[in-house]
Design an enzyme around this catalytic site. Structure first.
Site, PDB file in Angstrom:
ATOM      1  CG  ASP A 159      -1.736   1.289   1.374  1.00 11.38           C
ATOM      2  OD1 ASP A 159      -2.580   1.469   0.628  1.00 11.38           O
ATOM      3  OD2 ASP A 159      -1.447   1.907   2.235  1.00 11.38           O
ATOM      4  CD  GLU A 175      -2.154   2.547  -3.592  1.00 10.21           C
ATOM      5  OE1 GLU A 175      -3.287   3.197  -3.722  1.00 10.21           O
ATOM      6  OE2 GLU A 175      -1.899   2.517  -2.689  1.00 10.21           O
TER       7      GLU A 175
HETATM    8  C1  5J7 Z   1      -2.266   8.532  -2.004  1.00  8.39           C
HETATM    9  C2  5J7 Z   1      -2.040   8.852  -3.272  1.00  8.39           C
HETATM   10  O1  5J7 Z   1      -0.598   9.060  -3.845  1.00  8.39           O
HETATM   11  C3  5J7 Z   1      -2.877   8.956  -4.386  1.00  8.39           C
HETATM   12  O2  5J7 Z   1      -2.409   9.474  -5.695  1.00  8.39           O
HETATM   13  C4  5J7 Z   1      -4.142   8.743  -4.070  1.00  8.39           C
HETATM   14  O3  5J7 Z   1      -5.068   8.895  -5.218  1.00  8.39           O
HETATM   15  C5  5J7 Z   1      -4.606   8.277  -2.841  1.00  8.39           C
HETATM   16  C6  5J7 Z   1      -3.752   8.207  -1.986  1.00  8.39           C
HETATM   17  C7  5J7 Z   1      -4.058   7.799  -0.502  1.00  8.39           C
HETATM   18  O4  5J7 Z   1      -3.543   6.348  -0.038  1.00  8.39           O
HETATM   19  C8  5J7 Z   1      -3.834   6.173   1.156  1.00  8.39           C
HETATM   20  C9  5J7 Z   1      -3.156   5.201   1.777  1.00  8.39           C
HETATM   21  C10 5J7 Z   1      -3.536   4.722   2.942  1.00  8.39           C
HETATM   22  O5  5J7 Z   1      -2.958   3.381   3.546  1.00  8.39           O
HETATM   23  C11 5J7 Z   1      -4.364   5.321   3.830  1.00  8.39           C
HETATM   24  C12 5J7 Z   1      -4.927   6.454   3.326  1.00  8.39           C
HETATM   25  O6  5J7 Z   1      -5.666   7.437   4.016  1.00  8.39           O
HETATM   26  C13 5J7 Z   1      -4.688   6.960   1.891  1.00  8.39           C
HETATM   27  C14 5J7 Z   1      -5.152   8.184   1.627  1.00  8.39           C
HETATM   28  O7  5J7 Z   1      -6.197   8.926   2.284  1.00  8.39           O
HETATM   29  C15 5J7 Z   1      -4.766   8.600   0.349  1.00  8.39           C
HETATM   30  O8  5J7 Z   1      -5.471   9.703  -0.394  1.00  8.39           O
HETATM   31  C16 5J7 Z   1      -6.929  10.012  -0.167  1.00  8.39           C
HETATM   32  O9  5J7 Z   1      -7.533  10.128  -1.275  1.00  8.39           O
HETATM   33  C17 5J7 Z   1      -7.087  10.836  -2.543  1.00  8.39           C
HETATM   34  C18 5J7 Z   1      -7.941  10.836  -3.824  1.00  8.39           C
HETATM   35  C19 5J7 Z   1      -6.946  12.216  -2.131  1.00  8.39           C
HETATM   36  O10 5J7 Z   1      -6.500  13.162  -3.105  1.00  8.39           O
HETATM   37  C20 5J7 Z   1      -6.502  12.250  -0.985  1.00  8.39           C
HETATM   38  O11 5J7 Z   1      -6.376  13.816  -0.465  1.00  8.39           O
HETATM   39  C21 5J7 Z   1      -6.777  11.566   0.216  1.00  8.39           C
HETATM   40  O12 5J7 Z   1      -7.885  11.927   0.766  1.00  8.39           O
HETATM   41  C22 5J7 Z   1      -8.271  11.988   2.177  1.00  8.39           C
HETATM   42  O13 5J7 Z   1      -8.921  10.833   2.147  1.00  8.39           O
HETATM   43  C23 5J7 Z   1      -8.974  12.975   2.481  1.00  8.39           C
HETATM   44  O14 5J7 Z   1      -8.281  14.232   2.378  1.00  8.39           O
HETATM   45  C24 5J7 Z   1      -9.286  12.931   4.096  1.00  8.39           C
HETATM   46  O15 5J7 Z   1     -10.054  13.904   4.493  1.00  8.39           O
HETATM   47  C25 5J7 Z   1      -9.798  11.733   4.170  1.00  8.39           C
HETATM   48  O16 5J7 Z   1      -9.936  11.317   5.726  1.00  8.39           O
HETATM   49  C26 5J7 Z   1      -9.280  10.610   3.704  1.00  8.39           C
HETATM   50  C27 5J7 Z   1      -9.895   9.264   3.751  1.00  8.39           C
HETATM   51  O17 5J7 Z   1      -9.019   8.300   3.366  1.00  8.39           O
HETATM   52  C28 5J7 Z   1      -9.199   7.764   2.323  1.00  8.39           C
HETATM   53  O18 5J7 Z   1      -9.783   8.157   1.407  1.00  8.39           O
HETATM   54  C29 5J7 Z   1      -8.328   6.651   1.891  1.00  8.39           C
HETATM   55  C30 5J7 Z   1      -7.794   6.234   0.613  1.00  8.39           C
HETATM   56  C31 5J7 Z   1      -6.899   5.117   0.184  1.00  8.39           C
HETATM   57  C32 5J7 Z   1      -6.455   5.211  -0.934  1.00  8.39           C
HETATM   58  C33 5J7 Z   1      -5.524   4.086  -1.348  1.00  8.39           C
HETATM   59  O19 5J7 Z   1      -5.088   4.264  -2.722  1.00  8.39           O
HETATM   60  C34 5J7 Z   1      -5.381   3.120  -0.438  1.00  8.39           C
HETATM   61  O20 5J7 Z   1      -4.424   2.132  -1.170  1.00  8.39           O
HETATM   62  C35 5J7 Z   1      -5.925   3.265   0.632  1.00  8.39           C
HETATM   63  C36 5J7 Z   1      -6.411   4.124   1.001  1.00  8.39           C
END
Ligand code: 5J7
Ligand code: CA
Length: 439
Positions: free
Chosen positions: A212, A248
């Site tokens: 991840d 990822e």
């Molecule tokens: C990282 C990136 O480099 C990227 O290009 C992307 O699209 C997403 C992420 C990303 O990865 C995560 C990995 C984790 O293990 C835990 C995480 O919480 C994240 C994560 O948050 C994350 O980015 C979120 O989604 C993107 C589309 C937004 O641009 C980011 O700002 C971020 O958004 C945030 O989401 C909100 O700003 C915040 O308020 C909210 O609490 C948070 C909720 O968490 C997620 O949406 C988790 C997404 C996630 C994505 C993954 O690819 C993944 O493998 C696991 C979780």
């Protein structure tokens, strides 16, 4: 003699790029948020007889219980320790799942969250799925143990301490991703703690890992962790088998961090695949099916033997994340079946099928305000079992795309045209992989 020597070389170089699936199977399925007890049953009653090679499971380690919003799916991406207890089940259930799936030739791939621990906003007194004590304010995770010295803080050069600029490579890798406490993977004690966790899983019998947020870790730090990993458990795998690694890395172009920087560690997630396939099938931008003639590297994707491909994943199926609006999901059922059918038939990359849960999607100004919703749950917070209807579809809010007739690799237990095409191509590809798969 010569041929065995050649096979040995191929096997050696292939290493962490080989999915370690049973011969004849050509895909894995992500059973997103399933309970271990249900995964075990699904391996035995459906996945093995229908030609699935493996299952990507949700993170099995202890995580913070988020209460605002109420137990979102993403709480599982906020680790508190590496104890094997989560909403999907405890360690006993985990071990039972791995053994039962392996025994029927379906392998388990663990979603490994090793870039960070939980968010800085999780305070002392917050709860975790195993009941472990932790304090995010002081970066104290005694159940691992990690302390303040094991996090990147001082190394991060952004103003807020969070990632602000994706054009700045050091920021993306040394600062906090949306406030998640960023582990100092340059330190040998952190590398060892992570490797110890992954080796425990290998000992139990898992076949590989999805790394991840790999984009947020230095490729060299990941390599140092991977170099500490054992070979797979010989109860189920040949001696000397390396864990399958897929990282990822969200690289749609336009950023300095690129998939190619990670090729030395294993495969990478090719996010352009689903984004482009969605554009083609939706006929956006004047795209046509005929243009799929040179699908794969010809479209600027990573080399086939470095690609893990998928139509949608657990993140971008929610309308945010990589690929945006073009991504096809179970909500667009007709086009989705065409996309997944095409993916399974086409020889490029190693495919992962998504298997989802329903949520009450509700758009406000183009954004799904319910994109956080966790899996179908009972009022006490436990995940609902996957029930199977008389017509073989799933109940209790589970979508089970992998059981859809057009998607299931081999609905009759025989070999579909799709899997036959892939196997033929795989043979061709492996005979040329001596020159393309250097490690
Ligand atoms: C990282 C990136 O480099 C990227 O290009 C992307 O699209 C997403 C992420 C990303 O990865 C995560 C990995 C984790 O293990 C835990 C995480 O919480 C994240 C994560 O948050 C994350 O980015 C979120 O989604 C993107 C589309 C937004 O641009 C980011 O700002 C971020 O958004 C945030 O989401 C909100 O700003 C915040 O308020 C909210 O609490 C948070 C909720 O968490 C997620 O949406 C988790 C997404 C996630 C994505 C993954 O690819 C993944 O493998 C696991 C979780
Ligand atoms: Ca990092």
């Amino acid at each position: 003699m010569g041929i065995y020597f050649l096979l040995l070389i191929v096997g050696f170089c292939w290493g962490q790029y080989n999915p370690n699936t049973v011969s004849g199977t050509t895909s894995i399925v992500h059973l997103f948020e399933w309970r271990w007890a249900d995964v075990a049953l699904e391996c035995e009653r459906y996945l093995a007889p229908n030609g699935f090679g493996g299952v990507q499971i949700s993170p099995p380690n202890e995580n913070v219980i988020v209460t605002d919003p109420w137990q979102p799916w993403w709480e599982r991406y906020q680790p508190v320790s590496y104890k094997l207890c989560s909403r999907s089940g405890n360690e006993t259930e985990f071990r039972d799942m791995v053994a039962r799936c392996n025994n029927v030739g379906v392998h388990i791939y663990v979603d490994a969250v090793i870039n960070h621990m939980c968010g800085a906003s999780a305070g002392a007194g917050d709860h975790a799925t195993c009941g472990s004590y932790f304090d995010a304010n002081t970066e104290d995770f005694p159940a691992v143990p990690y302390s303040g010295l094991d996090f990147n803080d001082r190394k991060c050069k952004s103003r807020s301490g969070d990632i602000e600029d994706y054009q700045d490579v050091s920021q993306v890798r040394d600062c906090r991703l949306v406030s998640l406490l960023d582990l100092a993977l340059e330190k040998d004690d952190v590398r060892s703690k992570v490797a110890e966790y992954l080796n425990r899983l290998i000992g139990i019998g898992v076949a590989g890992f999805r790394l991840d947020a790999a984009k947020h870790m230095w490729p060299g730090d990941l390599k140092a962790v991977l170099d500490k990993l054992k070979d797979l458990n010989t109860t189920w795998f040949p001696a000397g088998t390396k864990p399958f690694i897929y990282q990822e890395v969200i690289d749609l172009g336009g950023e300095p961090i690129q998939c190619s920087q990670y090729f030395g560690n294993g495969r990478v997630t090719e996010f352009k695949y689903g984004a482009k396939l969605g554009t083609v099938l939706r006929k956006w931008d004047g795209e046509k099916m005929a243009y799929l003639k040179n699908w794969g590297e010809g479209w600027g994707f990573v080399p086939a033997d470095r690609a893990l491909v998928f139509v949608d994943n657990h993140d971008n199926q929610r309308g945010h994340g990589a690929g945006g609006a073009s991504i096809l999901t179970f909500w667009d059922a007709r086009l989705y079946k065409m996309a997944v059918g095409f993916m399974l038939a086409h020889p490029y990359g190693f495919p992962r099928i998504m298997s989802s849960f329903h949520w009450s999607r509700y758009f406000v100004n183009g954004k799904d305000v319910n994109d956080w919703m966790g899996p179908p749950s009972e009022s006490d917070g436990s995940i609902k079992p996957v029930t199977i209807n008389a017509d073989t579809t799933c109940g209790n809010g589970w979508v089970c795309e992998h059981r859809w007739r057009q998607i299931s690799p081999s609905p009759t237990g025989g070999t579909t045209a799709a899997t036959r095409w892939r196997s033929a191509e795989a043979i061709k590809a492996s005979s040329s992989s001596t020159t393309t798969s250097g490690s």
